[in-house]
Scaffold this active site. Structure first.
Site, PDB file in Angstrom:
ATOM      1  N   ALA A  81      18.314  24.028 -16.502  1.00 34.04           N
ATOM      2  CA  ALA A  81      18.587  23.114 -17.632  1.00 34.04           C
ATOM      3  C   ALA A  81      19.987  22.669 -17.339  1.00 34.04           C
ATOM      4  O   ALA A  81      20.351  21.451 -17.502  1.00 34.04           O
ATOM      5  CB  ALA A  81      18.090  23.534 -19.054  1.00 34.04           C
ATOM      6  N   LYS A  82      20.932  23.570 -17.386  1.00 36.95           N
ATOM      7  CA  LYS A  82      22.205  23.214 -17.125  1.00 36.95           C
ATOM      8  C   LYS A  82      22.547  22.848 -15.847  1.00 36.95           C
ATOM      9  O   LYS A  82      23.517  21.784 -16.055  1.00 36.95           O
ATOM     10  CB  LYS A  82      23.190  24.682 -17.429  1.00 36.95           C
ATOM     11  CG  LYS A  82      24.626  24.395 -17.334  1.00 36.95           C
ATOM     12  CD  LYS A  82      25.233  25.824 -17.771  1.00 36.95           C
ATOM     13  CE  LYS A  82      25.564  26.850 -16.868  1.00 36.95           C
ATOM     14  NZ  LYS A  82      26.431  26.138 -15.764  1.00 36.95           N
ATOM     15  N   ASP A  83      21.889  23.028 -14.852  1.00 38.15           N
ATOM     16  CA  ASP A  83      22.136  22.516 -13.635  1.00 38.15           C
ATOM     17  C   ASP A  83      21.725  20.920 -13.585  1.00 38.15           C
ATOM     18  O   ASP A  83      22.335  20.104 -12.946  1.00 38.15           O
ATOM     19  CB  ASP A  83      21.309  23.248 -12.495  1.00 38.15           C
ATOM     20  CG  ASP A  83      21.603  22.697 -11.054  1.00 38.15           C
ATOM     21  OD1 ASP A  83      22.738  22.544 -10.616  1.00 38.15           O
ATOM     22  OD2 ASP A  83      20.547  22.538 -10.428  1.00 38.15           O
TER      23      ASP A  83
END
Length: 478
Positions: free
Chosen positions: A141-143
């Site tokens: 999700a951060k990526d």
């Protein structure tokens, strides 16, 4: 470590070998009767730490340790390396080895990697035809942003189920979820029933992290109830699996994920003002002093968002009630589709008939209800001076507003949580207790920055209390 070992033994440079040569070397050593690692090998501190870890494994009962997880797994040789070290150092104790696929690229290639792994002669005998694979939610999700990551996770599970079925191997998917929506969190029953058909086939592993351990297992009666929820959901998903997505739903998700990913990357990776804004408006710089978590907040002390671990990344945005990692990009995807002919109809069809998409929208609705752009604007007012950063903050809040409008349009509601009054009531009850903590935290952050971090011990402790209090009040923050 293997590079250091092969160099010391005069066998060559492991890092320079291609994947086929690495696999050949590891498989030969796995079947060899002689030891590979010299008893008095003088290795580096990093390699010694790895060997000491496997010695600890050898001294424990396998039931007490669970599974050996390989973070950032990318090739079959990663799994074979762990198997070899268990053989060399672990004695009679062997643990299931689960490659962890975390980034968007890793998720897209997860099925291919496991297919190659299961096709290796001799590997199947090592695992007794049982394979665990861990799906990472936080870093993906951060990526890539939450929407693109959720769709990649779904497709990766489908691919893994197909690969293991073809090889005749029992698959257990290990879900590395956190407490927040941005880290795959949410009600366990709904989350399990929204997985791809066949992915919950009598077995499931999940992580419970942070404050979720206390909430779900802190008291015996609650712990029993939590286990009942998991057991019932696994049984239901096994006996009555959800329907497979229609082909046109897949096409819709491909397009939605593509638009959302581009919008997310355009802000988080490509906007030069984003990282300075993030560090100015959130308490990210002070999180390292908070007595929570098991690891440093950063993988490296330099660099941008990519060096920050997923937990503090989500935690920092939650503290100012903007919740940005869990929604950024989704507004552009939904708004664009709603403007196109037939867009509203197909999104509502997916919401009503596809558990995966319906659960995603439910989590997004809850998250929007917990967010408060007015509080985020107050942090910006107190902590941000540069006009360009203020302009970015205004743009982010406008994006949030457009997403809320789009979600209400899809759900055909006038307000958020219209059909879930108990959750709405719980948020309304907690907010009067949390809101003053935000004002106090913004003041303390300003004082901390004015003093270059040299505030008194009492003020520093007060700042930590505001963080813990906001996290406890919002509940799913870890």
């Amino acid at each position: 470590m293997i590079e250091e070992l092969t160099s010391a033994l005069g066998l060559g440079h492991y890092q320079e070998w291609d994947e086929a040569k690495r696999q050949q070397f590891l498989l030969e050593e796995l079947t060899s009767r002689r030891p590979l690692i010299p008893r008095r090998w003088e290795c580096s501190a990093e390699s010694r730490e790895v060997l000491d870890t496997f010695k600890v494994i050898a001294q424990e009962h396998s039931e007490a340790l669970g599974t050996y997880i390989i973070s950032m797994a990318a090739e079959p040789s990663d799994v074979l390396t762990v198997a070899l070290l268990m053989k060399e150092v672990g004695g009679q104790v062997t643990l299931p080895i689960a490659p962890l696929f975390e980034t968007l690229n890793d998720l897209d290639h997860a099925g291919e990697v496991v297919d190659q792994l299961l096709a290796i002669p001799g590997y199947r005998s090592l695992i007794d035809d049982r394979q665990e694979v861990m799906i990472g939610y936080s870093d993906s999700a951060k990526d890539a942003g939450q929407l693109a990551a959720a769709w990649a996770q779904y497709r990766a599970q489908e691919s893994l189920v197909n690969v293991c079925n073809r090889h005749g191997v029992d698959l257990t998917l290990f879900h590395g979820r956190g407490g927040t929506v941005g880290r795959g969190g949410g009600p366990a029953h709904a989350a399990i029933l929204s997985q791809p058909p066949g992915s919950v086939n009598g077995s499931l592993r999940v992580t419970e992290q942070g404050e979720m351990i206390r909430f779900k297992f802190g008291q015996p009666d609650i712990a029993l109830r939590s286990m009942e929820i998991y057991a019932c959901a696994v049984l239901e998903a096994t006996l009555l699996p959800p329907r497979a997505p229609e082909p046109h739903w897949r096409e819709e998700m491909d397009q939605l994920a593509k638009v959302a990913h581009a919008a997310y990357v355009g802000v988080v990776r490509e906007d030069p003002d984003f990282v300075p804004y993030f560090r100015a408006v959130t308490p990210e710089g002070a999180l390292g002093r908070l007595p929570l978590g098991s690891r440093p907040t950063k993988r490296r002390q330099d660099g941008g968002v990519e060096t920050l671990r997923a937990i503090p990344w989500i935690f920092a945005w939650t503290q100012i009630r903007l919740m940005l990692p869990a929604w950024l990009g989704s507004g552009e995807a939904f708004s664009r589709r709603l403007e196109q002919p037939g867009g509203r109809d197909v999104l509502q069809e997916m919401r009503n008939e596809w558990p995966f998409f319906g659960t995603y929208l439910d989590m997004l609705e809850m998250l929007l209800a917990k967010a408060d752009v007015a509080i985020a604007a107050y942090y910006e007012h107190r902590l941000v001076d540069e006009p360009s950063l203020k302009a970015l903050g205004k743009q982010l809040r406008e994006r949030f507003g457009r997403l809320e409008e789009a979600v209400l349009d899809i759900l055909q509601q006038e307000k958020l949580l219209e059909n879930t009054p108990l959750i709405r009531q719980a948020i309304d009850v907690r907010n009067p207790y949390i809101d003053p903590l935000h004002g106090l935290q913004a003041e303390l952050l300003q004082r901390n920055r004015d003093a270059d971090g040299a505030i008194s011990a009492d003020l520093s402790r007060a700042l930590m209390v505001t963080m813990a209090g906001i996290a406890a009040g919002l509940r799913n923050t870890g």
